[in-house]
Scaffold this motif. Structure first.
Motif, PDB file in Angstrom:
ATOM      1  N   GLU A 109     -38.391 -29.872-112.998  1.00  0.00           N
ATOM      2  CA  GLU A 109     -37.085 -30.264-112.468  1.00  0.00           C
ATOM      3  C   GLU A 109     -37.184 -30.808-111.044  1.00  0.00           C
ATOM      4  N   PRO A 110     -36.529 -31.943-110.803  1.00  0.00           N
ATOM      5  CA  PRO A 110     -36.516 -32.461-109.431  1.00  0.00           C
ATOM      6  C   PRO A 110     -35.662 -31.571-108.516  1.00  0.00           C
ATOM      7  N   ILE A 111     -35.975 -31.534-107.243  1.00  0.00           N
ATOM      8  CA  ILE A 111     -35.118 -30.792-106.313  1.00  0.00           C
ATOM      9  C   ILE A 111     -33.919 -31.633-105.915  1.00  0.00           C
ATOM     10  N   SER A 112     -34.014 -32.946-106.112  1.00  0.00           N
ATOM     11  CA  SER A 112     -32.808 -33.765-105.986  1.00  0.00           C
ATOM     12  C   SER A 112     -32.978 -35.049-106.782  1.00  0.00           C
ATOM     13  N   MET A 113     -31.827 -35.602-107.160  1.00  0.00           N
ATOM     14  CA  MET A 113     -31.836 -36.832-107.954  1.00  0.00           C
ATOM     15  C   MET A 113     -30.553 -37.589-107.667  1.00  0.00           C
ATOM     16  N   PHE A 114     -30.677 -38.876-107.459  1.00  0.00           N
ATOM     17  CA  PHE A 114     -29.463 -39.671-107.244  1.00  0.00           C
ATOM     18  C   PHE A 114     -29.660 -41.101-107.721  1.00  0.00           C
ATOM     19  N   HIS A 115     -28.534 -41.800-107.852  1.00  0.00           N
ATOM     20  CA  HIS A 115     -28.553 -43.152-108.408  1.00  0.00           C
ATOM     21  C   HIS A 115     -27.985 -44.131-107.383  1.00  0.00           C
ATOM     22  N   PRO A 116     -28.847 -44.945-106.790  1.00  0.00           N
ATOM     23  CA  PRO A 116     -28.314 -45.957-105.870  1.00  0.00           C
ATOM     24  C   PRO A 116     -27.380 -46.900-106.637  1.00  0.00           C
ATOM     25  N   ILE A 117     -26.220 -47.143-106.075  1.00  0.00           N
ATOM     26  CA  ILE A 117     -25.264 -48.013-106.767  1.00  0.00           C
ATOM     27  C   ILE A 117     -25.449 -49.468-106.342  1.00  0.00           C
ATOM     28  N   ALA A 118     -24.823 -50.335-107.092  1.00  0.00           N
ATOM     29  CA  ALA A 118     -24.794 -51.794-106.824  1.00  0.00           C
ATOM     30  C   ALA A 118     -26.130 -52.486-107.115  1.00  0.00           C
ATOM     31  N   SER A 119     -27.138 -52.264-106.295  1.00  0.00           N
ATOM     32  CA  SER A 119     -28.404 -52.958-106.526  1.00  0.00           C
ATOM     33  C   SER A 119     -29.515 -51.939-106.716  1.00  0.00           C
ATOM     34  N   LYS A 120     -30.373 -52.184-107.714  1.00  0.00           N
ATOM     35  CA  LYS A 120     -31.394 -51.181-107.994  1.00  0.00           C
ATOM     36  C   LYS A 120     -32.492 -51.143-106.937  1.00  0.00           C
ATOM     37  N   ALA A 121     -33.011 -49.947-106.743  1.00  0.00           N
ATOM     38  CA  ALA A 121     -34.064 -49.757-105.747  1.00  0.00           C
ATOM     39  C   ALA A 121     -35.393 -50.233-106.326  1.00  0.00           C
ATOM     40  N   THR A 122     -36.168 -50.912-105.525  1.00  0.00           N
ATOM     41  CA  THR A 122     -37.480 -51.405-105.959  1.00  0.00           C
ATOM     42  C   THR A 122     -38.624 -50.688-105.255  1.00  0.00           C
ATOM     43  N   VAL A 123     -38.389 -50.258-104.017  1.00  0.00           N
ATOM     44  CA  VAL A 123     -39.419 -49.540-103.255  1.00  0.00           C
ATOM     45  C   VAL A 123     -38.787 -48.370-102.510  1.00  0.00           C
ATOM     46  N   CYS A 124     -39.575 -47.340-102.252  1.00  0.00           N
ATOM     47  CA  CYS A 124     -39.052 -46.180-101.526  1.00  0.00           C
ATOM     48  C   CYS A 124     -40.163 -45.446-100.794  1.00  0.00           C
ATOM     49  N   ALA A 125     -39.742 -44.652 -99.809  1.00  0.00           N
ATOM     50  CA  ALA A 125     -40.668 -43.779 -99.089  1.00  0.00           C
ATOM     51  C   ALA A 125     -39.834 -42.750 -98.344  1.00  0.00           C
ATOM     52  N   PHE A 126     -40.434 -41.613 -98.016  1.00  0.00           N
ATOM     53  CA  PHE A 126     -39.750 -40.680 -97.137  1.00  0.00           C
ATOM     54  C   PHE A 126     -39.632 -41.327 -95.770  1.00  0.00           C
ATOM     55  N   GLY A 127     -38.549 -40.998 -95.056  1.00  0.00           N
ATOM     56  CA  GLY A 127     -38.319 -41.565 -93.726  1.00  0.00           C
ATOM     57  C   GLY A 127     -39.112 -40.814 -92.670  1.00  0.00           C
ATOM     58  N   LEU A 128     -38.470 -40.562 -91.515  1.00  0.00           N
ATOM     59  CA  LEU A 128     -39.139 -39.848 -90.424  1.00  0.00           C
ATOM     60  C   LEU A 128     -39.644 -38.488 -90.889  1.00  0.00           C
ATOM     61  N   ASP A 129     -38.877 -37.840 -91.765  1.00  0.00           N
ATOM     62  CA  ASP A 129     -39.316 -36.573 -92.361  1.00  0.00           C
ATOM     63  C   ASP A 129     -38.748 -36.504 -93.781  1.00  0.00           C
ATOM     64  N   THR A 130     -38.826 -35.322 -94.406  1.00  0.00           N
ATOM     65  CA  THR A 130     -38.403 -35.239 -95.808  1.00  0.00           C
ATOM     66  C   THR A 130     -36.886 -35.155 -95.970  1.00  0.00           C
ATOM     67  N   SER A 131     -36.132 -35.197 -94.870  1.00  0.00           N
ATOM     68  CA  SER A 131     -34.667 -35.149 -95.013  1.00  0.00           C
ATOM     69  C   SER A 131     -34.091 -36.510 -95.394  1.00  0.00           C
TER      70      SER A 131
END
Lengths: 334, 57
Positions: free
Chosen positions: A139-161
């Motif tokens: 099970e993921p600790i969080s899950m969400f759906h970006p609206i409007a345009s689909k995400a193609t790339v991702c990374a954690f930002g400055l920290d895991t928040s």
């Protein structure tokens, strides 16, 4: 700068990554195969076998202990770097397009594709680092759906928040990793698909590449665009060079989309740009097709490019690269 | 005259680059400060939250 040619893939490269020490280079391609090489001499150390579809994305943790892969076979897999054994597998309704570790190796984030009535999703999983790594939660600790345009790339930002995403529309966004709320969004970061996103060593800024033919540098906190590097070809990858104020950019028009012989026009080159002056400094030739993925050694001593042509080229910088001061004494801190 | 003009342009360009680097360095310095502050704050929150409030006052 004589390159080492890594010949272990039969189809186009999708993503390449150095580990934190830079002694290893991981490469993934559309041919299901994932390889790891010694970056110094190009000798193949091993493979990660098991996927039944193109491997779209890979990442390795800070200890070079765990390795993750995301594939068109709808699975995200966790591997032991040293043994090549699969430790765990998460299955989804659609392909896994992008994966990334957090800095501390305790979490991973992934993008699953929007398809067949399934929304595109971003999931964060906690990685249990105790024991042999096979005891993970489905099970993921969080899950969400970006609206409007689909995400193609991702990374954690400055920290895991936070999670930074690049989208099909050209949008770049910052999400709350727990709630999935969009903290900030730059709709016009790019005007076409965002193809790559790589952070600076301290994660305070990042570079994106886009099919809109530009690469851009953004502030990780505010998403303000700091710098723009315009080219004349669609871009697939961009990387920040440590120790020198350069960004590396690669791309090229797909053969099926060109009417002229663009290879001869030199479109399949890695371009070096001055990170701060936004001036192009030089190009490195070699690939016979678009450059799909670029990575720079964490201490800046080499870089590698993965091409649509199925080759990986590792370039060790000459001494002159480190001594060169093209702008005299005007040198930034970092 | 041409040479003089050229050297003027390059002087301008050098000044421009100097300004860009100064701006960048100032931004990097701010980034580092903010990161250090954030890390210090998170560290304190973990250990002694109350003491931190007193320090703020």
């Amino acid at each position: 700068m004589r390159p080492i040619l890594l010949q272990g893939h039969e189809r186009s490269l999708t993503q390449i990554k150095y580990n934190k020490e830079g002694d290893l280079l991981f490469t993934a391609s559309k041919d299901l195969r994932v390889n790891v090489w010694y970056s110094q001499n190009g000798e193949r150390l091993g493979t990660y076998d098991g996927h039944n579809g193109s491997v779209w994305s890979i990442d390795v943790d800070y200890e070079s202990r765990f390795f993750i892969t995301g594939s068109a076979d709808n699975t995200l897999r966790l591997w032991s770097v040293s043994t090549g054994k699969e430790l765990f597998q998460w299955e989804f309704p659609t392909a896994v397009k992008r994966v990334a570790f957090s800095e501390d190796g305790d979490q991973i984030v992934c993008i699953t594709e929007q398809r067949m009535g399934h929304q595109g999703a971003i999931r964060v999983f906690e990685i249990n680092r105790s024991g042999n790594g096979t005891n993970q939660s489905k099970e993921p600790i969080s899950m969400f759906h970006p609206i409007a345009s689909k995400a193609t790339v991702c990374a954690f930002g400055l920290d895991t928040s936070t999670i930074i995403t690049g989208h099909e529309s050209g949008k770049v966004a910052l999400y709350d990793a727990k709630t999935g709320d969009e903290i900030k969004g730059n709709q016009r970061a790019h005007s076409d698909v965002v193809t790559d996103l790589q952070l600076s060593p301290d994660r305070s800024y990042f570079v994106t590449s886009s099919k809109d033919k530009t690469a851009r540098l953004h502030d990780s906190r505010t998403l303000v665009v700091l710098k723009t590097y315009p080219t004349e070809t669609p871009l697939n990858s961009a990387a920040i060079a440590p120790t020198r104020p350069f960004v590396l950019i690669g791309g090229g028009q797909e053969a099926m989309n060109v009417t002229t012989t663009s290879a001869r026009q030199g479109k399949f080159e890695t371009r070096f740009w001055h990170k701060i002056f936004e001036e192009e400094l030089g190009r490195v030739k070699g690939h016979f097709g678009p450059i799909n993925t670029l990575a720079v050694h964490p201490s800046g001593k080499s870089y590698a490019s993965g091409g649509e042509d199925g080759f990986v080229r590792v370039h060790h910088f000459d001494e002159s690269y480190f001594r060169a001061k093209p702008y005299g004494d005007i040198e930034p801190i970092d | 005259e041409d040479a003089a003009e050229e050297s003027n342009v390059s002087a301008e360009l050098i000044a421009h680059r100097r300004r860009l680097v100064d701006e960048w360095n100032a931004w990097r310095a701010r980034c580092r400060e903010e990161l250090a502050e954030e890390r210090a704050r998170l560290g304190k929150q973990d250990e002694e939250e109350k003491e931190e409030k007193e320090e703020v006052q």
